[in-house]
Design an enzyme around this catalytic site. Structure first.
Site, PDB file in Angstrom:
ATOM      1  N   SER A 103      -2.504 -86.593 -11.439  1.00 36.56           N
ATOM      2  CA  SER A 103      -3.470 -86.599 -10.337  1.00 36.56           C
ATOM      3  C   SER A 103      -4.306 -87.874 -10.309  1.00 36.56           C
ATOM      4  O   SER A 103      -3.781 -88.970 -10.139  1.00 36.56           O
ATOM      5  CB  SER A 103      -4.342 -85.344 -10.432  1.00 36.56           C
ATOM      6  OG  SER A 103      -5.143 -85.176  -9.294  1.00 36.56           O
ATOM      7  N   ASP A 242      -6.040 -89.411  -3.729  1.00 39.68           N
ATOM      8  CA  ASP A 242      -5.900 -89.668  -5.158  1.00 39.68           C
ATOM      9  C   ASP A 242      -4.427 -89.918  -5.459  1.00 39.68           C
ATOM     10  O   ASP A 242      -3.588 -89.952  -4.557  1.00 39.68           O
ATOM     11  CB  ASP A 242      -6.478 -88.525  -5.988  1.00 39.68           C
ATOM     12  CG  ASP A 242      -5.713 -87.223  -5.818  1.00 39.68           C
ATOM     13  OD1 ASP A 242      -5.042 -87.057  -4.776  1.00 39.68           O
ATOM     14  OD2 ASP A 242      -5.781 -86.374  -6.717  1.00 39.68           O
ATOM     15  N   ASP A 244      -1.896 -88.305  -6.630  1.00 41.73           N
ATOM     16  CA  ASP A 244      -0.808 -87.404  -6.248  1.00 41.73           C
ATOM     17  C   ASP A 244      -0.981 -86.834  -4.844  1.00 41.73           C
ATOM     18  O   ASP A 244      -0.167 -86.031  -4.402  1.00 41.73           O
ATOM     19  CB  ASP A 244      -0.633 -86.284  -7.280  1.00 41.73           C
ATOM     20  CG  ASP A 244      -1.744 -85.245  -7.236  1.00 41.73           C
ATOM     21  OD1 ASP A 244      -2.879 -85.605  -6.871  1.00 41.73           O
ATOM     22  OD2 ASP A 244      -1.474 -84.076  -7.572  1.00 41.73           O
ATOM     23  N   ASP A 246      -3.243 -84.808  -3.355  1.00 35.77           N
ATOM     24  CA  ASP A 246      -3.770 -83.492  -3.002  1.00 35.77           C
ATOM     25  C   ASP A 246      -5.276 -83.512  -2.763  1.00 35.77           C
ATOM     26  O   ASP A 246      -5.867 -82.500  -2.408  1.00 35.77           O
ATOM     27  CB  ASP A 246      -3.396 -82.431  -4.034  1.00 35.77           C
ATOM     28  CG  ASP A 246      -3.978 -82.687  -5.419  1.00 35.77           C
ATOM     29  OD1 ASP A 246      -4.635 -83.736  -5.616  1.00 35.77           O
ATOM     30  OD2 ASP A 246      -3.771 -81.840  -6.306  1.00 35.77           O
TER      31      ASP A 246
END
Length: 447
Positions: A103, A242, A244, A246
């Protein structure tokens, strides 16, 4: 969750090369997950996607081998946002989706997240079953039963079209100048297409991943570059994801940050104005009290869940509500997608801007955030701070000093060896003093 050996609130995460983030563990994890999915009677295929970290190639191969050894077919998606993998897991009718990502963390960390066949986070029971299989030695299935592996070449295009489908056909971004920060992460090749195809004039930063620069001075955790770009380009707003994809945070035309709490308020209040809210809103224990107060003024029910988008989703489903989120930028919009999605959340905010005829800065003025101080205390290993008498005693004293004008929250991070100490109230100086004093007690009590 406290009894788990590997899984935290958002999967498994750590530093590459240190247990459990090693090739050997990932091989075993792939096999264990395959066994757990088969035992649960689920379909015999799993999707694997990843962000742009260099280590993702290594772990992708290890997971692929473990799943194949368990007799499970694998489809490789390559670099894709986490929510895209959730969506594709559902559309491919797969047993599960696996995301290789840490993340918002730097490149030297990595981790694993799982999605169910429905594109939602795995329930606790299935995660516990995977951990049970991890305690068993790997046993390779018969050669004729080994899982097959293939690559999905059109995954990015499928996700781009899905994102655009979440806004009305007549919706357009013509005439809007947007600065897009992709954090050198998983959205780098899909997010610009989504916004360009909807008509926006784009300035793109953070879209040149090299395997090592993910989240490095860019993205939702480092907004300075985005703020400066919005001002320099005279843009209408900026959007930051960010690593990733999400999470999403925004910057208004003046370069001021608009965080997840404010975005949650904007989405809820505008949907209420349009008659599309359907129930209330779910935040978390960390959601600023200002959100709750502002929603109360609009007669919008508000409920707090434990920290983590999986718990936000649990409460949304229990109440049959549609909108929830966290200050970090995890937004869950159930009538669009069943997990946090930065691109889709950003589109929903832009839709609110278009429908309201107001700017981002004007929409955020409906709420006032209360001063909040957060201190992260590093610990050797995670523990429940409320299990220590000295910490509990100090916390009660802090609550008494704030009275009805503030609140205190102590919690262990689910992904990092940190104890989070948060104080919130009307007097900024007072809450800072209280938070620092309580953090000192936590540090001294650390085992």
């Amino acid at each position: 969750m406290s009894q788990r050996k590997y899984f935290g609130t958002d999967g498994i995460r750590g530093r590459v090369g240190e247990q459990p983030i090693t090739p050997e563990f990932m091989l075993h994890l792939g096999w264990a997950a395959g066994q757990a999915f088969k035992k649960a009677g689920q379909r015999n295929s799993v999707l694997i996607g990843k962000d742009t970290r260099l280590s993702g190639y290594m772990f992708e191969s290890a997971l692929e081998a473990g799943l194949s050894a368990a007799g499970v077919d694998v489809k490789l998606l390559g670099p894709m946002p986490t929510p895209a993998i959730a969506y594709l897991t559902r559309t491919f009718r797969a047993s599960a989706g696996i995301v290789i990502s840490a993340s918002h963390n730097p490149h030297h960390d990595n981790g694993i997240k799982f999605f169910s066949a429905a594109g939602t986070k795995l329930d606790d029971a299935l995660e516990s079953e995977i951990e049970r299989w991890l305690d068993k030695p790997i046993e390779v299935c018969e050669p004729k039963e080994l899982g097959k592996v293939s690559r999905v070449d059109d995954a990015p295009g499928r996700y781009v079209e899905f994102c655009k489908s979440t806004v009305p056909n007549e919706f357009t971004l013509d005439g809007m100048h947007v600065v897009l920060d992709c954090a050198h992460g998983a959205t780098y090749h899909v997010a610009p297409k989504v916004f360009r195809e909807l008509g926006a004039k784009l300035t793109v930063i953070g879209a040149e991943p090299d395997g090592l620069n993910i989240n490095l001075n860019v993205g939702s955790t480092h907004l300075d570059s985005l703020k400066q770009a919005v001002i320099d380009k005279g843009a209408d707003l900026g959007i930051a994801f960010d690593g990733d994809g999400d999470r999403v945070l925004m910057v208004d035309q003046d370069g001021s940050e608009v965080d997840g709490d404010e975005l949650l308020y904007i989405l809820a209040s505008q949907r209420r104005a349009e008659g599309r809210l359907e129930g209330g809103v779910v935040g978390t224990l960390m959601t600023n009290l200002g959100v709750e107060l502002a929603l109360n003024e609009l007669d919008i029910p508000f409920e707090r869940a434990k920290v983590g988008d999986r718990y936000v989703m649990e409460r949304l489903l229990a109440n049959d509500w549609l909108v929830g989120g966290e200050g970090s930028g995890h937004m869950v919009i159930r009538d669009c997608i069943g997990t946090g999605d930065g691109v889709i959340s950003a589109l929903q905010v832009l839709l609110a801007i278009g429908n309201s005829g107001k700017t981002l800065s004007e929409l955020r003025r409906g709420m006032s955030k209360l001063p909040q101080t957060m201190i992260n205390v590093k610990v050797a290993q995670r523990f429940d701070p409320l299990s220590r008498d000295d910490i509990v005693s100090a916390m009660r004293q802090a609550e008494e000093s704030l009275g009805d004008s503030g609140r205190i929250l102590l919690r262990a991070s689910g992904t990092e060896p940190l104890i989070r100490v948060m104080a919130e109230g009307k007097d900024a100086a007072e809450i800072t003093r209280v938070a620092e004093s309580l953090a000192e007690v936590v540090e001294q009590s650390t085992p």
